[in-house]
Design a protein around this motif. Structure first.
Motif, PDB file in Angstrom:
ATOM      1  N   ALA A  32       0.838  -1.209   0.000  1.00  0.00           N
ATOM      2  CA  ALA A  32       0.000   0.000   0.000  1.00  0.00           C
ATOM      3  C   ALA A  32       0.867   1.251   0.000  1.00  0.00           C
ATOM      4  N   ASN A  33       1.935   1.251   0.805  1.00  0.00           N
ATOM      5  CA  ASN A  33       2.819   2.421   0.853  1.00  0.00           C
ATOM      6  C   ASN A  33       3.591   2.590  -0.456  1.00  0.00           C
ATOM      7  N   LEU A  34       4.047   1.479  -1.040  1.00  0.00           N
ATOM      8  CA  LEU A  34       4.755   1.573  -2.316  1.00  0.00           C
ATOM      9  C   LEU A  34       3.830   2.116  -3.415  1.00  0.00           C
ATOM     10  N   SER A  35       2.590   1.636  -3.448  1.00  0.00           N
ATOM     11  CA  SER A  35       1.665   2.119  -4.476  1.00  0.00           C
ATOM     12  C   SER A  35       1.297   3.586  -4.243  1.00  0.00           C
ATOM     13  N   ALA A  36       1.150   3.995  -2.983  1.00  0.00           N
ATOM     14  CA  ALA A  36       0.870   5.410  -2.707  1.00  0.00           C
ATOM     15  C   ALA A  36       2.029   6.281  -3.180  1.00  0.00           C
ATOM     16  N   ASN A  37       3.257   5.847  -2.924  1.00  0.00           N
ATOM     17  CA  ASN A  37       4.417   6.613  -3.393  1.00  0.00           C
ATOM     18  C   ASN A  37       4.494   6.619  -4.927  1.00  0.00           C
ATOM     19  N   LEU A  38       4.130   5.498  -5.545  1.00  0.00           N
ATOM     20  CA  LEU A  38       4.146   5.438  -7.005  1.00  0.00           C
ATOM     21  C   LEU A  38       3.138   6.422  -7.597  1.00  0.00           C
ATOM     22  N   PHE A  39       1.943   6.484  -7.019  1.00  0.00           N
ATOM     23  CA  PHE A  39       0.929   7.395  -7.548  1.00  0.00           C
ATOM     24  C   PHE A  39       1.276   8.859  -7.266  1.00  0.00           C
ATOM     25  N   GLU A  40       1.979   9.089  -6.164  1.00  0.00           N
ATOM     26  CA  GLU A  40       2.346  10.464  -5.822  1.00  0.00           C
ATOM     27  C   GLU A  40       3.483  10.979  -6.696  1.00  0.00           C
ATOM     28  N   HIS A  41       4.528  10.159  -6.874  1.00  0.00           N
ATOM     29  CA  HIS A  41       5.729  10.617  -7.584  1.00  0.00           C
ATOM     30  C   HIS A  41       5.786  10.140  -9.034  1.00  0.00           C
ATOM     31  N   LYS A  42       4.875   9.253  -9.449  1.00  0.00           N
ATOM     32  CA  LYS A  42       4.807   8.680 -10.811  1.00  0.00           C
ATOM     33  C   LYS A  42       5.984   7.757 -11.125  1.00  0.00           C
ATOM     34  N   LYS A  43       6.981   7.682 -10.264  1.00  0.00           N
ATOM     35  CA  LYS A  43       8.161   6.845 -10.502  1.00  0.00           C
ATOM     36  C   LYS A  43       8.860   6.633  -9.171  1.00  0.00           C
ATOM     37  N   ILE A  44       9.216   5.380  -8.858  1.00  0.00           N
ATOM     38  CA  ILE A  44       9.972   5.100  -7.638  1.00  0.00           C
ATOM     39  C   ILE A  44      11.065   4.084  -7.944  1.00  0.00           C
ATOM     40  N   THR A  45      12.109   4.103  -7.140  1.00  0.00           N
ATOM     41  CA  THR A  45      13.210   3.150  -7.262  1.00  0.00           C
ATOM     42  C   THR A  45      13.119   2.183  -6.093  1.00  0.00           C
ATOM     43  N   THR A  46      13.108   0.900  -6.405  1.00  0.00           N
ATOM     44  CA  THR A  46      13.014  -0.129  -5.375  1.00  0.00           C
ATOM     45  C   THR A  46      13.711  -1.389  -5.892  1.00  0.00           C
ATOM     46  N   THR A  47      13.661  -2.453  -5.127  1.00  0.00           N
ATOM     47  CA  THR A  47      14.290  -3.692  -5.589  1.00  0.00           C
ATOM     48  C   THR A  47      13.413  -4.342  -6.670  1.00  0.00           C
ATOM     49  N   VAL A  48      14.017  -5.187  -7.463  1.00  0.00           N
ATOM     50  CA  VAL A  48      13.291  -5.852  -8.551  1.00  0.00           C
ATOM     51  C   VAL A  48      12.156  -6.704  -7.996  1.00  0.00           C
ATOM     52  N   THR A  49      12.398  -7.374  -6.877  1.00  0.00           N
ATOM     53  CA  THR A  49      11.378  -8.236  -6.275  1.00  0.00           C
ATOM     54  C   THR A  49      10.163  -7.432  -5.844  1.00  0.00           C
ATOM     55  N   LYS A  50      10.402  -6.317  -5.168  1.00  0.00           N
ATOM     56  CA  LYS A  50       9.281  -5.473  -4.738  1.00  0.00           C
ATOM     57  C   LYS A  50       8.556  -4.862  -5.935  1.00  0.00           C
ATOM     58  N   ALA A  51       9.316  -4.489  -6.961  1.00  0.00           N
ATOM     59  CA  ALA A  51       8.685  -3.901  -8.146  1.00  0.00           C
ATOM     60  C   ALA A  51       7.775  -4.920  -8.836  1.00  0.00           C
ATOM     61  N   LYS A  52       8.220  -6.168  -8.926  1.00  0.00           N
ATOM     62  CA  LYS A  52       7.396  -7.190  -9.565  1.00  0.00           C
ATOM     63  C   LYS A  52       6.145  -7.511  -8.753  1.00  0.00           C
ATOM     64  N   ARG A  53       6.251  -7.453  -7.431  1.00  0.00           N
ATOM     65  CA  ARG A  53       5.072  -7.685  -6.586  1.00  0.00           C
ATOM     66  C   ARG A  53       4.151  -6.474  -6.574  1.00  0.00           C
ATOM     67  N   LEU A  54       4.716  -5.284  -6.758  1.00  0.00           N
ATOM     68  CA  LEU A  54       3.911  -4.057  -6.745  1.00  0.00           C
ATOM     69  C   LEU A  54       3.103  -3.879  -8.030  1.00  0.00           C
ATOM     70  N   ARG A  55       3.636  -4.368  -9.137  1.00  0.00           N
ATOM     71  CA  ARG A  55       3.006  -4.111 -10.444  1.00  0.00           C
ATOM     72  C   ARG A  55       1.525  -4.544 -10.501  1.00  0.00           C
ATOM     73  N   PRO A  56       1.155  -5.807 -10.211  1.00  0.00           N
ATOM     74  CA  PRO A  56      -0.274  -6.157 -10.290  1.00  0.00           C
ATOM     75  C   PRO A  56      -1.123  -5.433  -9.259  1.00  0.00           C
ATOM     76  N   TYR A  57      -0.526  -5.148  -8.104  1.00  0.00           N
ATOM     77  CA  TYR A  57      -1.247  -4.447  -7.041  1.00  0.00           C
ATOM     78  C   TYR A  57      -1.622  -3.037  -7.493  1.00  0.00           C
ATOM     79  N   ALA A  58      -0.656  -2.310  -8.050  1.00  0.00           N
ATOM     80  CA  ALA A  58      -0.901  -0.938  -8.489  1.00  0.00           C
ATOM     81  C   ALA A  58      -1.820  -0.899  -9.714  1.00  0.00           C
ATOM     82  N   GLU A  59      -1.666  -1.852 -10.616  1.00  0.00           N
ATOM     83  CA  GLU A  59      -2.503  -1.852 -11.816  1.00  0.00           C
ATOM     84  C   GLU A  59      -3.960  -2.155 -11.476  1.00  0.00           C
ATOM     85  N   ARG A  60      -4.172  -2.941 -10.443  1.00  0.00           N
ATOM     86  CA  ARG A  60      -5.552  -3.193  -9.990  1.00  0.00           C
ATOM     87  C   ARG A  60      -6.173  -1.915  -9.441  1.00  0.00           C
ATOM     88  N   LEU A  61      -5.391  -1.133  -8.715  1.00  0.00           N
ATOM     89  CA  LEU A  61      -5.910   0.136  -8.197  1.00  0.00           C
ATOM     90  C   LEU A  61      -6.192   1.116  -9.329  1.00  0.00           C
TER      91      LEU A  61
END
Length: 200
Positions: free
Chosen positions: A22-51
């Motif tokens: 939830a925090n990663l997706s909130a930061n993604l929507f706020e800044h439009k771009k975030i830097t994180t690990t590949v594992t977190k980015a892959k887990r975040l992608r379907p979560y954020a796209e659903r939102l």
């Protein structure tokens, strides 16, 4: 602690993982771009796209669902949800999917973890896809137009089939007149033959 259903574990437990996403997706929507690990980015992608899919719907129920997922304990998350529904959702309206992009950027100094940048794809749909969509619409418009001349063609052929019938009736009248003419000639011949017999 239970292992998540898919993918590697991101936190101490499922609740920690939900909060982290939830925090990663909130930061993604706020800044439009975030830097994180590949594992977190892959887990975040379907979560954020659903939102984002909820944001494309744009109704009140979807807004409340996203608000509950992002956890609206502070006012900044409310502004993030507002931006998601008023800016990001309409920008993604023409896009069928693939709202995020992951780009690997190498390993992090210190622990050598593979890093990635996950960003929102805000640019419009490619010109090629727009041309394909216009061609499909033109084909749909042309299909009923192509059916209309086919429907009109038998109507045009009907008078053409009537014309031979008219010609046939004309030939029948000519033949009947021709048939009547020899009959008149034969009756004239009979009259002349009778006159000859009377004279004798």
């Amino acid at each position: 602690m239970p292992t998540p259903t898919k993918g590697p574990r991101l936190g101490g437990g499922p609740a920690h993982e939900r909060i982290m996403l939830a925090n990663l997706s909130a930061n993604l929507f706020e800044h439009k771009k975030i830097t994180t690990t590949v594992t977190k980015a892959k887990r975040l992608r379907p979560y954020a796209e659903r939102l984002i899919t909820f944001a494309k719907k744009g109704d009140l129920a979807s807004r409340r669902k996203v608000q509950g997922i992002i956890s609206a304990k502070n006012r900044t998350n409310k502004t993030i949800v507002h931006e998601l529904f008023t800016v990001i959702g309409p920008a993604m309206a023409a896009r069928e999917g693939g709202y995020t992009r992951i780009t690997k950027i190498g390993n992090r100094h210190g622990d050598n973890a593979p890093m990635a940048v996950i960003e929102l794809v805000m640019e419009p749909v490619s010109a090629k896809q727009a041309v394909v969509q216009e061609a499909e619409k033109a084909a749909e418009v042309a299909a009923p137009a192509a059916e209309a001349p086919v429907a009109e063609a038998p109507a045009e052929e009907t008078p053409a089939t009537d014309a031979p019938a008219v010609e046939a009736s004309e030939t029948e009248t000519v033949e009947s007149e021709a048939a009547e003419t020899p009959a008149a000639d034969t009756s004239a011949a009979e009259d002349s033959a009778e006159e000859k017999t009377d004279e004798k």
